[in-house]
Design a protein around this motif. Structure first.
Motif, mmCIF file in Angstrom:
data_model
loop_
_atom_site.group_PDB
_atom_site.id
_atom_site.type_symbol
_atom_site.label_atom_id
_atom_site.label_comp_id
_atom_site.label_asym_id
_atom_site.label_seq_id
_atom_site.Cartn_x
_atom_site.Cartn_y
_atom_site.Cartn_z
ATOM 1 N N SER A 1 -0.894 8.287 8.247
ATOM 2 C CA SER A 1 -0.475 9.565 7.673
ATOM 3 C C SER A 1 0.022 10.478 8.790
ATOM 4 N N SER A 2 0.906 11.414 8.452
ATOM 5 C CA SER A 2 1.404 12.344 9.475
ATOM 6 C C SER A 2 0.250 13.141 10.036
ATOM 7 N N SER A 3 -0.737 13.400 9.162
ATOM 8 C CA SER A 3 -1.880 14.184 9.582
ATOM 9 C C SER A 3 -2.603 13.519 10.742
ATOM 10 N N LEU A 4 -2.860 12.219 10.614
ATOM 11 C CA LEU A 4 -3.573 11.508 11.674
ATOM 12 C C LEU A 4 -2.676 11.337 12.890
ATOM 13 N N GLY B 1 -0.367 13.198 13.935
ATOM 14 C CA GLY B 1 -0.258 14.449 14.674
ATOM 15 C C GLY B 1 -1.474 14.737 15.523
ATOM 16 N N GLN B 2 -2.586 14.092 15.190
ATOM 17 C CA GLN B 2 -3.818 14.379 15.923
ATOM 18 C C GLN B 2 -4.075 13.418 17.069
ATOM 19 N N PRO C 1 -4.041 15.226 20.663
ATOM 20 C CA PRO C 1 -5.244 16.030 20.892
ATOM 21 C C PRO C 1 -6.518 15.192 20.958
ATOM 22 N N TYR D 1 -9.097 15.365 24.001
ATOM 23 C CA TYR D 1 -10.511 15.682 23.818
ATOM 24 C C TYR D 1 -11.409 14.552 24.325
ATOM 25 N N LYS E 1 8.041 19.272 23.801
ATOM 26 C CA LYS E 1 6.937 18.371 23.479
ATOM 27 C C LYS E 1 7.149 17.025 24.183
ATOM 28 N N TYR F 1 -2.673 18.040 26.692
ATOM 29 C CA TYR F 1 -2.843 18.815 25.462
ATOM 30 C C TYR F 1 -1.734 19.848 25.316
ATOM 31 N N ASN G 1 1.716 18.943 24.125
ATOM 32 C CA ASN G 1 1.845 18.423 22.778
ATOM 33 C C ASN G 1 2.183 19.530 21.792
ATOM 34 N N TYR G 2 2.071 20.784 22.245
ATOM 35 C CA TYR G 2 2.340 21.906 21.355
ATOM 36 C C TYR G 2 3.441 22.747 21.965
ATOM 37 N N THR H 1 -13.070 15.279 16.057
ATOM 38 C CA THR H 1 -11.744 15.896 15.982
ATOM 39 C C THR H 1 -11.110 15.599 14.624
ATOM 40 N N GLU I 1 -10.314 17.702 9.707
ATOM 41 C CA GLU I 1 -9.074 17.442 8.964
ATOM 42 C C GLU I 1 -9.343 16.599 7.722
ATOM 43 N N MET I 2 -10.301 15.664 7.847
ATOM 44 C CA MET I 2 -10.660 14.849 6.684
ATOM 45 C C MET I 2 -11.283 15.712 5.597
#
Lengths: 395, 358
Positions: free
Chosen positions: B35-38, B40-41, B44, B48, B187, B256, B259-260, B299, B303-304
């Protein structure tokens, strides 16, 4: 062993209970994402997503923008024609969380974006929308870095520099004060951005700034030093480029030391009258530049304020109005460009980039609003003064 | 396997686990099943993990509680990005520029760590914890007042004024704009770079632990007086662990930040330091593999939990309490070791036990 089992079971029950609550919450807000999934192949509605601080210290802004947008979406969906499906994700006013929230929206299938509500997350998500080619119109992320160098990111609110110079101009034009004190928040993009342009414009206009003091996130409860400095230098007007929570404390503390200057705020000051446990008599005579006035008597504002009060039990502030206007601006642009919900996000983005600089939009926050192709909005701020616990236009 | 020392075997297992995780995620990305969500993480998470492993060196191995680890991350992040932007014309090749920036970030955080370590490490226990906390805040407040710009003449640095007094010539660019931090970062960080950084970190930390110096550091943790009596140089070894930890945190910060598109100094405050400390404590003091897993899980977890809307931070806290209770519960530990005894044949078990200490 038994104990662990008990802990485990109770944990499962808590999760179940909470997910039940969460589910009913989103269902009542009108657009549950489960219905969205069912409708996906048909694609009757544009998927409109945004991030904002829905929890934490800045939650009041995020929720206002979200609620405002939601009212607009419900109205538009009831009218027939273009339909929207709205989803807001929490970014906790943090760049990292905002990017996570945005990615979550991408998984959901976002087609057009409402960007982020606040500036720092706004800079982070606008870079993502730019590289993903998803069009974004942010209600209130006002830093210039949000739109800088991005052809597909637009703002509904004034950019910070705009507000600073407009404020200085307004103070000079209306001869509101001769000796100005400024208190600004040193670690806030919004506050500092306004201060910088205010200071340079004041210099240009020969407006005398006698006291400039700052505070930070960690020191925004005690303003005695700043106020004493302003008082000592004989300031007759204090310019407060900040959000209303610290501003309310400044008003209280100034009163307690018997200092009574004029106050001039910017759009972040809007909302001070609805702050809980705040004695609104303190805000009497406070002037501010804001594009939205909840006490305005025009038909659209009245109906918006009424709906907002019914649904959320509070008076909408400028963030709510910006959120509301964003959705209507999208409606107008999508209709002009002839977009349909089955188009891909990138296709819609190209059409929007063409359409937005050419539309003229009438909304709650301004009549005849237009955009430059840089994404900057052009509308005129209105001067307001607080009288008898309500905003009254100064012009 | 038999010829390898127990410690080496444990190291290989740790590298292997990280590499396997990397390969699995890469396969998921290339097959589009992530997923894009994962996705994207991922960066980070890598940052971490490096943060947690490096802090574990101070807290778990050296045995000194540090509450200012995010300060070193901040030093690395800001110097890394400044280096990256200034080197833009000199090194056009992005991966090389990213690597150089990370190394510069690590180096400056290491210097900061050494400078801070000299006074701080004279203290012990609670006092040391409070002083590191103070230094973390000092770093945050300094970066809040720092203005840096670059033009043809080179870097311009200014303190406590504002960006206009940098006197940049035409075509110059403001990099750090005080409290507004840096915006408009290109980025550059990638998951592969994050993985490489984790591997380098593990290589440094695991080899340090498994060396003469590492044993000296652990001896200081276990009994300082006894260690001193056998001739171990207290300041030297403490500083070695502290500076290494700071340098690695700086590298993580640079990764880190890139990435932003924006970073601000207040991001690297007390809360971030505590977050990293939670990773370390949850993963187990001195347990490197535990830190990696804890950092990853904690981390991803918020989000989950997004579907729980406003309740998610409450659930996050409850989960945290429950994991802490569960991992420190003797019954559960006994249950797990019983389970392992039953499931694994005895020769494999030996390896597993050795690995636990790694």
């Amino acid at each position: 062993m038994k104990k662990i089992f008990c802990v485990f079971i109770s944990f499962v029950l808590i999760i179940g209970l909470l997910s039940g609550c969460g589910g009913s919450d989103s269902a009542s807000s009108g657009d549950d994402n489960s219905t969205g999934k069912n409708e996906e192949p048909v694609a009757v509605a544009f998927k409109l997503g945004g991030t904002g601080p829905l929890t934490g210290g800045a939650a009041i802004y995020g929720n206002a923008a979200k609620n405002g947008a939601q009212i607009a979406v419900e109205e538009i969906n009831a009218q027939g024609g273009i339909k929207f499906e709205l989803k807001y994700e929490d970014d906790e006013h943090d760049a990292e969380k905002a990017v996570n929230a945005y990615n979550k929206l991408k998984d959901w299938g976002i087609q057009i974006s409402l960007g982020s509500v606040t500036s720092t997350p706004g800079v982070a998500t606008s870079a993502e929308t730019f590289s993903d080619r998803i069009f974004a119109l942010t209600p209130s992320a006002s830093a210039t870095a949000v739109i800088e160098g991005k052809d597909n990111v637009y703002q509904m609110c004034f950019a910070d520099p705009n507000q600073g110079s407009a404020s200085a101009q307004y103070i000079v034009d209306k001869k509101l004060g001769t000796k100005i004190a400024v208190i600004y928040k040193n670690d806030d993009v919004y506050s500092k951005g306004i201060y910088n342009t205010f200071a340079s414009k004041a210099k240009e206009l020969n407006l005398e700034i006698v006291s400039t003091t700052t505070f930070t996130e960690d020191s925004q409860t005690d303003f005695s030093v700043q106020l004493a400095d302003a008082k000592k230098n004989g300031a007759d007007l204090i310019f407060l480029p900040m959000y209303y929570t610290p501003a309310s404390l400044i008003l209280q503390q100034a009163k307690s030391i018997g200092y009574d200057p004029k106050y001039f705020g910017v759009d972040g000051m809007d909302g001070i009258l609805t702050l809980e446990n705040f004695d609104t008599s303190l805000a009497e005579g406070v002037m501010l530049l804001t594009p939205f006035n909840a006490d305005s008597t025009d038909e659209r504002t009245v109906s918006f304020v009424k709906k907002y009060k019914e649904l959320f039990n509070e008076t909408p502030n400028q963030f709510a109005a910006d959120g509301y206007d964003c959705v209507y601006a999208y409606k107008e642009a999508l209709e002009t460009a002839g977009c349909t919900p089955d188009m891909s996000a990138a296709d819609i983005c190209e059409k929007m980039v063409e359409a937005f600089p050419n539309i003229t939009f009438d909304g709650l926050t301004g009549e005849g609003v237009t955009w430059a192709d840089t994404g900057e909005v052009s509308k005129s701020p209105k001067g307001m003064v607080i009288e008898n616990g309500a905003y009254v236009g100064m012009d | 396997m038999k010829i390898m020392r127990k410690a080496s075997r444990s190291k290989v297992i740790t590298y292997g686990l990280v590499a396997i995780a990397f390969i699995i995620v890469q396969l998921l990305i290339s097959s589009g099943n992530i997923s894009s969500s994962l996705q994207g993480q991922l960066v980070p998470i890598c940052a971490y993990v490096v943060m947690a492993v490096s802090l574990n060196l101070t807290v778990g191995v050296l045995g000194e509680l540090s509450l200012g680890h995010a300060g070193f991350m901040s030093v690395g992040a800001f110097t890394g990005v400044v280096a990256c932007i200034s080197l833009e014309s000199i090194i056009p090749f992005t991966i090389l520029r990213l690597t150089v920036s990370i190394i510069i970030g690590a180096f400056s955080a290491g210097v900061a760590g050494t400078l801070i370590g000299i006074p701080v490490l004279r203290l012990e226990g609670d006092y040391l914890a409070i002083v590191t906390l103070a230094f973390g805040e000092i770093i945050k407040n300094i970066t809040n007042c720092l203005y840096v710009g670059v033009d043809k003449a080179g870097l311009h640095v200014n303190f406590l004024t504002d960006a206009t007094s940098l006197n940049l010539s035409e075509g110059g660019r403001v990099i750090i704009d005080g409290p507004m931090g840096i915006s408009g970062i290109t980025k550059l960080s990638t998951f592969a770079m994050g993985f490489a950084l984790i591997m380098v970190t593990l290589f440094i930390v695991l080899n340090l632990i498994d060396s003469r110096s590492g044993r000296a550091i652990m001896a200081l943790r276990d009994n300082r007086i006894a260690a001193e009596s056998v001739g171990i140089h207290v300041t030297k070894y403490k500083l070695m662990a502290f500076a290494t930890s700071a340098a690695l945190a700086g590298a993580a910060g640079a990764l880190y930040a890139m990435n932003y598109s924006t970073i601000i100094a207040s991001k690297f405050g007390f809360n971030t330091s505590i977050l990293i400390l939670v990773f370390v404590v949850l993963g187990g003091l001195g347990n490197i593999r535990g830190s990696i897993i804890a950092a990853t899980v904690l981390t991803i977890l918020p989000e989950m939990l997004r579907q729980f809307n406003n309740y998610r931070m409450v659930i996050y806290a409850i989960v945290l309490v429950l994991i802490m209770l569960a991992t420190n519960d003797d019954n559960l530990k006994g249950f797990l070791s019983n389970l392992r005894n039953r499931l694994l044949p005895s020769n494999l078990r030996k390896g597993k036990k050795g690995a636990e200490n790694g």
